[in-house]
Write an enzyme that holds these catalytic residues in place. Sequence first.
Site, PDB file in Angstrom:
ATOM      1  N   HIS A 276       0.846  -1.198   0.000  1.00  0.00           N
ATOM      2  CA  HIS A 276       0.000   0.000   0.000  1.00  0.00           C
ATOM      3  C   HIS A 276       0.890   1.261   0.000  1.00  0.00           C
ATOM      4  O   HIS A 276       0.652   2.196  -0.776  1.00  0.00           O
ATOM      5  CB  HIS A 276      -0.923  -0.050   1.216  1.00  0.00           C
ATOM      6  CG  HIS A 276      -1.666   1.230   1.487  1.00  0.00           C
ATOM      7  ND1 HIS A 276      -2.965   1.433   1.097  1.00  0.00           N
ATOM      8  CD2 HIS A 276      -1.269   2.371   2.105  1.00  0.00           C
ATOM      9  CE1 HIS A 276      -3.334   2.648   1.467  1.00  0.00           C
ATOM     10  NE2 HIS A 276      -2.336   3.242   2.088  1.00  0.00           N
ATOM     11  N   GLU A 277       1.910   1.265   0.846  1.00  0.00           N
ATOM     12  CA  GLU A 277       2.811   2.423   0.912  1.00  0.00           C
ATOM     13  C   GLU A 277       3.567   2.611  -0.406  1.00  0.00           C
ATOM     14  O   GLU A 277       3.739   3.739  -0.877  1.00  0.00           O
ATOM     15  CB  GLU A 277       3.809   2.274   2.069  1.00  0.00           C
ATOM     16  CG  GLU A 277       3.181   2.229   3.460  1.00  0.00           C
ATOM     17  CD  GLU A 277       2.352   3.463   3.780  1.00  0.00           C
ATOM     18  OE1 GLU A 277       2.722   4.565   3.334  1.00  0.00           O
ATOM     19  OE2 GLU A 277       1.321   3.331   4.460  1.00  0.00           O
ATOM     20  N   HIS A 280       1.457   4.400  -2.845  1.00  0.00           N
ATOM     21  CA  HIS A 280       1.459   5.860  -2.711  1.00  0.00           C
ATOM     22  C   HIS A 280       2.608   6.471  -3.505  1.00  0.00           C
ATOM     23  O   HIS A 280       2.467   7.512  -4.141  1.00  0.00           O
ATOM     24  CB  HIS A 280       1.610   6.269  -1.244  1.00  0.00           C
ATOM     25  CG  HIS A 280       0.328   6.225  -0.471  1.00  0.00           C
ATOM     26  ND1 HIS A 280      -0.813   6.860  -0.904  1.00  0.00           N
ATOM     27  CD2 HIS A 280       0.007   5.642   0.704  1.00  0.00           C
ATOM     28  CE1 HIS A 280      -1.777   6.661  -0.013  1.00  0.00           C
ATOM     29  NE2 HIS A 280      -1.313   5.923   0.964  1.00  0.00           N
ATOM     30  N   GLU A 354      -5.913   6.985  -1.061  1.00  0.00           N
ATOM     31  CA  GLU A 354      -5.921   5.748  -0.261  1.00  0.00           C
ATOM     32  C   GLU A 354      -6.525   4.594  -1.055  1.00  0.00           C
ATOM     33  O   GLU A 354      -6.010   3.476  -1.029  1.00  0.00           O
ATOM     34  CB  GLU A 354      -6.686   5.952   1.048  1.00  0.00           C
ATOM     35  CG  GLU A 354      -5.992   6.866   2.037  1.00  0.00           C
ATOM     36  CD  GLU A 354      -4.576   6.428   2.363  1.00  0.00           C
ATOM     37  OE1 GLU A 354      -4.321   5.206   2.476  1.00  0.00           O
ATOM     38  OE2 GLU A 354      -3.704   7.306   2.464  1.00  0.00           O
ATOM     39  N   ASP A 358      -4.599   1.243  -2.056  1.00  0.00           N
ATOM     40  CA  ASP A 358      -5.190  -0.070  -1.739  1.00  0.00           C
ATOM     41  C   ASP A 358      -5.279  -0.921  -3.004  1.00  0.00           C
ATOM     42  O   ASP A 358      -4.936  -2.108  -2.988  1.00  0.00           O
ATOM     43  CB  ASP A 358      -6.607   0.093  -1.159  1.00  0.00           C
ATOM     44  CG  ASP A 358      -6.577   0.420   0.335  1.00  0.00           C
ATOM     45  OD1 ASP A 358      -5.480   0.421   0.919  1.00  0.00           O
ATOM     46  OD2 ASP A 358      -7.662   0.665   0.909  1.00  0.00           O
TER      47      ASP A 358
HETATM   48 ZN   LIG Z   1      -2.185   5.218   2.746  1.00  0.00          ZN
END
Ligand SMILES: [Zn+2]
Length: 412
Positions: A276-277, A280, A354, A358
């Site tokens: 997930h990071e 980003h 987000e 995801d």
């Molecule tokens: Zn996040």
Amino acid sequence: MTPEILFYIIVAVIILDFLIEKVLDYLNAKHFDDPVPKELEDVYDEKEYKRSQDYKKERYRFGIITSSFSLLLILGFLFFDGFAAVNSIAESISGNSIIIALVFFGIIFFASDLLTLPFSWYSTFVIEEKYGFNKTTPKLFILDKLKGWALMIVVGGGILALIVWFYQWAGSNFWWYTWILVTVFTIFVNMFYAKLIVPLFNKQTPLPEGSLRSKIEEYAHKVGFKLDNIFVIDGSKRSTKANAYFSGFGKEKRITLYDTLINDLEEEEIVSVLAHEVGHYKKKHVIANLAAAIITTGFTLWLLSLFVGNPILSNALGVEEPSFHIGLIAFGILYSPISEITGLIMNYLSRKFEYQADNFARNTYDGEALISSLKKLSGSSLSNLTPHKAYVFVHYSHPTLLQRYKNLRGRD
Ligand SMILES: [Zn+2]
């Protein structure tokens, strides 16, 4: 417009802001006892659910007390010409406007920090303690406070001094110079946050060799993400709550995992959080957030430059002789409705990001592992599973757990 009318506009802005917050809190609290959605039934067992209900309610009541106290404080200060009083103390110390501004903001900052100190003490050592979250000792709490103050004096004081100096030197064009200064500073801090700021408060160690590290490296290699810096931070010395975050860019980019995260989650779950990071970063959210912050700062400074020289701002706060620092305080309050709006936009954008992160984790690693991590993290922080829509819209930087669940399962 007369200074008197502006004074009452300032008061109205403060009261309205308070009322809107309280209505949102109330709406949210009214749904504390809603039935848990069936998708999230496995987050809590019955005992933990009861505990989460108590925690939410206690936080809600505490929030009403602290915000009412702050409201009375600022209103009292306004009606009794507090800013004018602090201003004359500052002016009695020096004739230099940089020093006057530093003393003025110094007094306001330290006085309000000391007055609200009992509340943050209570929050940490009574509420968080009661629910088993707190690991901070009184000694660490005080040390953190002192370090925070030192940082504020050096960084906040330095920037303030430079802004006042720009204003003396360039008049209303000061905003350009300030914008450049703040932009360079923001990029610098973003880049070196992990090396400059974090070590003041925490210990960071490289993630040791082992099966977790191999799994992470294997994943990073698969998605073509060059990742040399994976660090573990000792978050457990303050709280049991777990987290992971991304910082820096280019050669300085790193992923930081809380030791509490490593303890609470299985290895596949940790990799999913990391994926997930990485999402980003790959989706350029880091750069987008930075750009948004820089643009907002420029807009705010430009607006400030239009009004700060107007004597009516100082007069409204009971100060005869107009000055930059008094104008700045008045502007700061009057600007708050606009910053509410930019805050709404930033939160909206953040929630979009987000979902994208995801989805990246689901498409490149494992959506189910991420779902189970999110559920565990929500459960262990006793988070609210039934927040009100309006509250989410205004305050949430992340979608709700249910929204993220539905998105990851691909039916939203
Ligand atoms: Zn996040």
